[in-house]
Write an enzyme that holds these catalytic residues in place. Structure first.
Site, PDB file in Angstrom:
ATOM      1  N   TYR A 182      26.212  27.687   4.559  1.00  0.00           N
ATOM      2  CA  TYR A 182      27.385  27.533   4.131  1.00  0.00           C
ATOM      3  C   TYR A 182      28.183  25.817   4.453  1.00  0.00           C
ATOM      4  O   TYR A 182      29.027  25.404   4.276  1.00  0.00           O
ATOM      5  CB  TYR A 182      28.490  28.281   4.711  1.00  0.00           C
ATOM      6  CG  TYR A 182      28.334  29.764   4.188  1.00  0.00           C
ATOM      7  CD1 TYR A 182      28.744  30.091   3.024  1.00  0.00           C
ATOM      8  CD2 TYR A 182      27.802  30.564   4.979  1.00  0.00           C
ATOM      9  CE1 TYR A 182      28.415  31.319   2.545  1.00  0.00           C
ATOM     10  CE2 TYR A 182      27.659  31.696   4.530  1.00  0.00           C
ATOM     11  CZ  TYR A 182      27.801  32.528   3.212  1.00  0.00           C
ATOM     12  OH  TYR A 182      27.779  33.644   2.981  1.00  0.00           O
ATOM     13  N   HIS A 197      31.868  30.388  -5.523  1.00  0.00           N
ATOM     14  CA  HIS A 197      31.119  30.775  -4.160  1.00  0.00           C
ATOM     15  C   HIS A 197      30.458  29.398  -3.674  1.00  0.00           C
ATOM     16  O   HIS A 197      29.817  28.739  -4.549  1.00  0.00           O
ATOM     17  CB  HIS A 197      29.798  31.700  -4.484  1.00  0.00           C
ATOM     18  CG  HIS A 197      30.185  32.933  -5.011  1.00  0.00           C
ATOM     19  ND1 HIS A 197      30.909  33.908  -3.912  1.00  0.00           N
ATOM     20  CD2 HIS A 197      30.355  33.751  -6.264  1.00  0.00           C
ATOM     21  CE1 HIS A 197      31.057  35.198  -4.735  1.00  0.00           C
ATOM     22  NE2 HIS A 197      31.190  34.863  -6.021  1.00  0.00           N
TER      23      HIS A 197
END
Length: 145
Positions: free
Chosen positions: A22, A99
């Protein structure tokens, strides 16, 4: 265009949670990025994050009549929440699923999105830029109310 940006569980842990997936930028950096991207498109955004499914559903329902569209990163609820799917379908607002990572390149259970069928587009695997792409799509494709 007035857009609600919803972030689901664990997005508040950006920069801490699995930085190899991430990234190292924190949630405040994501919010700043979204505001800057929206401003460049002459869009107004309200950004909210919750780790609780019911809170996200309440915000989706509350968006009816107040927002032109929704950008949503449902986090883990992508793969589990029929209730969020139902809420998106109930309000009939153009919704874009986003996402940071590409779930299709991860574990098999992450490759299933229960929400995708209710969304007008999905942007995944572009990091923060997934949000800019979603806002750009809505600004170019969705008529304002």
């Amino acid at each position: 265009m007035n857009i609600l940006v919803l972030n689901g569980p664990n997005l508040n842990m950006l920069g801490i949670r699995e930085p190899q997936i991430y990234g190292t930028q924190d949630y405040a950096a994501l919010e700043a990025f979204i505001h800057e991207a929206a401003s460049a498109l002459d869009c107004t955004v309200v950004i909210r994050q919750s780790n609780h499914e019911g809170v996200l559903i309440d915000w989706i329902q509350d968006a009816y009549g107040k927002f032109d569209a929704i950008v949503m990163n449902p986090g883990g609820y992508t793969h589990t929440s029929v209730a969020i799917l139902d809420a998106i379908q109930a309000v009939s607002l153009p919704t874009v699923e986003v996402h940071l990572s590409d779930p299709d390149q991860r574990e098999a259970f992450r490759r299933v999105s229960l929400l995708r069928e209710a969304c007008v587009a999905t942007f995944k695997g572009h990091g923060f830029d997934s949000y800019r792409l979603a806002l750009q799509f809505l600004a170019n494709k969705t008529p304002a109310h």
